[in-house]
Design a protein around this motif. Structure first.
Motif, mmCIF file in Angstrom:
data_model
loop_
_atom_site.group_PDB
_atom_site.id
_atom_site.type_symbol
_atom_site.label_atom_id
_atom_site.label_comp_id
_atom_site.label_asym_id
_atom_site.label_seq_id
_atom_site.Cartn_x
_atom_site.Cartn_y
_atom_site.Cartn_z
ATOM 1 N N ILE A 58 -5.588 8.940 3.819
ATOM 2 C CA ILE A 58 -6.694 8.290 3.113
ATOM 3 C C ILE A 58 -7.998 8.523 3.872
ATOM 4 C CG2 ILE A 58 -7.527 6.115 2.120
ATOM 5 C CD1 ILE A 58 -4.140 5.902 3.621
ATOM 6 N N PHE B 56 -12.350 2.458 0.372
ATOM 7 C CA PHE B 56 -11.513 3.592 -0.032
ATOM 8 C C PHE B 56 -12.367 4.649 -0.738
ATOM 9 C CE2 PHE B 56 -7.668 5.613 -1.603
ATOM 10 C CZ PHE B 56 -8.053 6.139 -2.822
ATOM 11 N N ARG C 221 -1.429 12.796 -1.007
ATOM 12 C CA ARG C 221 -0.060 12.695 -0.544
ATOM 13 C C ARG C 221 0.379 14.049 -0.007
ATOM 14 N NH1 ARG C 221 1.396 7.653 -2.103
ATOM 15 N NH2 ARG C 221 0.236 6.781 -3.845
ATOM 16 N N TYR D 272 1.125 10.286 3.725
ATOM 17 C CA TYR D 272 0.066 9.771 2.854
ATOM 18 C C TYR D 272 -1.179 9.616 3.705
ATOM 19 C CZ TYR D 272 -2.370 6.473 -0.241
ATOM 20 O OH TYR D 272 -3.288 5.854 -1.038
ATOM 21 N N LEU E 34 -5.908 -1.732 -1.678
ATOM 22 C CA LEU E 34 -6.232 -2.501 -0.483
ATOM 23 C C LEU E 34 -7.728 -2.743 -0.425
ATOM 24 C CD1 LEU E 34 -4.918 -3.583 2.183
ATOM 25 C CD2 LEU E 34 -5.536 -1.380 3.207
ATOM 26 N N GLY F 40 -0.462 2.960 -3.081
ATOM 27 C CA GLY F 40 -1.665 3.688 -2.713
ATOM 28 C C GLY F 40 -2.719 2.782 -2.117
ATOM 29 N N ALA F 41 -3.571 3.358 -1.278
ATOM 30 C CA ALA F 41 -4.545 2.574 -0.524
ATOM 31 C C ALA F 41 -5.655 2.026 -1.394
ATOM 32 C CB ALA F 41 -5.120 3.413 0.598
ATOM 33 N N ASN F 42 -5.773 2.481 -2.618
ATOM 34 C CA ASN F 42 -6.837 1.956 -3.462
ATOM 35 C C ASN F 42 -6.551 0.529 -3.914
ATOM 36 O OD1 ASN F 42 -4.742 2.894 -5.022
ATOM 37 N ND2 ASN F 42 -6.016 3.577 -6.707
ATOM 38 N N VAL G 194 0.826 -1.190 0.000
ATOM 39 C CA VAL G 194 0.000 0.000 0.000
ATOM 40 C C VAL G 194 0.868 1.250 0.000
ATOM 41 C CG1 VAL G 194 -1.669 1.322 1.351
ATOM 42 C CG2 VAL G 194 -1.928 -1.152 1.116
ATOM 43 N N LEU H 107 -0.401 7.057 6.764
ATOM 44 C CA LEU H 107 0.637 6.067 6.500
ATOM 45 C C LEU H 107 1.933 6.810 6.222
ATOM 46 C CD1 LEU H 107 1.013 2.933 5.948
ATOM 47 C CD2 LEU H 107 0.771 3.508 3.543
ATOM 48 N N GLU I 87 3.778 -0.837 6.796
ATOM 49 C CA GLU I 87 2.564 -0.891 5.991
ATOM 50 C C GLU I 87 1.304 -0.631 6.803
ATOM 51 O OE1 GLU I 87 2.902 -0.746 2.456
ATOM 52 O OE2 GLU I 87 1.455 -2.394 2.464
ATOM 53 N N PRO J 242 -14.346 -1.165 5.594
ATOM 54 C CA PRO J 242 -13.966 0.175 5.110
ATOM 55 C C PRO J 242 -13.741 0.165 3.600
ATOM 56 C CG PRO J 242 -12.723 -0.397 7.076
ATOM 57 C CD PRO J 242 -13.434 -1.646 6.644
ATOM 58 N N ASP K 292 -7.607 9.679 -1.560
ATOM 59 C CA ASP K 292 -6.356 9.795 -0.830
ATOM 60 C C ASP K 292 -5.620 11.068 -1.248
ATOM 61 O OD1 ASP K 292 -4.446 7.304 -2.787
ATOM 62 O OD2 ASP K 292 -5.551 9.105 -3.392
ATOM 63 N N TYR L 225 -11.742 6.746 4.354
ATOM 64 C CA TYR L 225 -12.524 5.529 4.145
ATOM 65 C C TYR L 225 -13.972 5.773 4.555
ATOM 66 C CZ TYR L 225 -8.409 2.555 3.481
ATOM 67 O OH TYR L 225 -7.274 1.962 2.992
ATOM 68 N N PHE M 24 -10.812 -4.416 1.869
ATOM 69 C CA PHE M 24 -11.212 -4.918 3.187
ATOM 70 C C PHE M 24 -12.363 -5.905 3.063
ATOM 71 C CE2 PHE M 24 -9.098 -2.594 6.608
ATOM 72 C CZ PHE M 24 -8.491 -1.557 5.918
#
Lengths: 118, 113
Positions: free
Chosen positions: B34, B46, B51, B32, A107, A103-105, A99, B93, B99, B44, B49, B36, A109
């Motif tokens: 994000i 996304f 930076r 970084y 990931l 980037g978190a996209n 990630v 993050l 991570e 959750p 996001d 949710y 859940f």
């Protein structure tokens, strides 16, 4: 494609009993994460697997929690013996890549396993 | 220690209004961030996001603002709809580091028709 699957969706157990939560990540995702949300509080990181190896287990609260990912596919999180403060929702997430780099996209859940300890 | 907090635990708005959800973070090394959305019975999801080299980023009906000077993050939802009702979490993050995402407590958004 199938998403991240968690089982059971809800478990109610007595204090002192054992519970095992299971997570099936998206096929091909090497990275698997466990998080949990205790009632009314923030979602907290528990640990991170890369394939079958524990990359980071700094969030595991104590030795009553044991996570495994034999074979690098599905993962289990066992709580033994369960205490009242373990109640909450346990989320699993998976990603193909890190990630932090992508980037978190990337990931995804799961819907979570709600644990109630009485 | 590291923490990400929310100013308000609940927010109630009228359908069609704009919503602003705030978040404060304490780790200046985080680069970084994000947002949710978590709907009941789901994990959750996304949303958007940003930076740390940016101070604003827009998506579809959502905008994230980052103020590094005061370590503040906000999520703006335009023309809020009933389907936007959910709990919203910010997370941070440090890229290149661990991570693990550090989440805030969440804000429950209720959209009234």
């Amino acid at each position: 494609e199938a998403g991240v699957t968690q089982f059971p969706s809800h478990s109610v157990i007595e204090k002192g009993q054992t519970v095992t939560l299971r997570c099936d990540p998206i096929s091909g995702h090497d990275n698997l994460y466990w998080y949990r949300r205790v009632m009314g509080k923030e979602i907290k990181f528990l640990l991170h697997f890369v394939k079958e190896s524990k990359q980071d287990e700094s969030g595991m609260p104590n030795n009553r929690f044991l996570a495994e990912r034999t074979g690098g596919t599905y993962s289990t999180l066992k709580v033994q013996p369960a205490e009242l403060e373990d109640s909450g929702v346990y989320f699993c997430a998976s990603s193909q890549v890190f990630v932090g780099g992508s980037g978190a996209n990337v990931l995804t859940f799961g819907a979570g396993s709600r644990l109630t300890v009485l | 220690g590291e923490s990400v907090g929310l100013h308000l635990p609940t927010l109630s708005v009228q359908e069609g209004d704009n919503s602003i959800i705030n978040c404060a973070y304490s780790n200046s090394a985080s680069d970084y961030f994000i947002w949710y959305k978590q709907e009941s019975g789901k994990g959750p999801q996304f949303i958007i996001d940003i930076r740390s080299n940016m101070d604003k980023r827009q998506g579809q009906r959502v905008t994230v603002l980052l103020n590094k000077t005061v370590k503040h993050l906000s999520l703006q939802i335009a023309a809020t709809q009933p389907g936007d009702s959910a709990v919203y979490f910010c997370a941070e993050l440090t890229q290149g580091g661990s991570e693990k995402l550090v989440f805030g407590k969440g804000t429950k958004l209720t959209v009234n028709p």
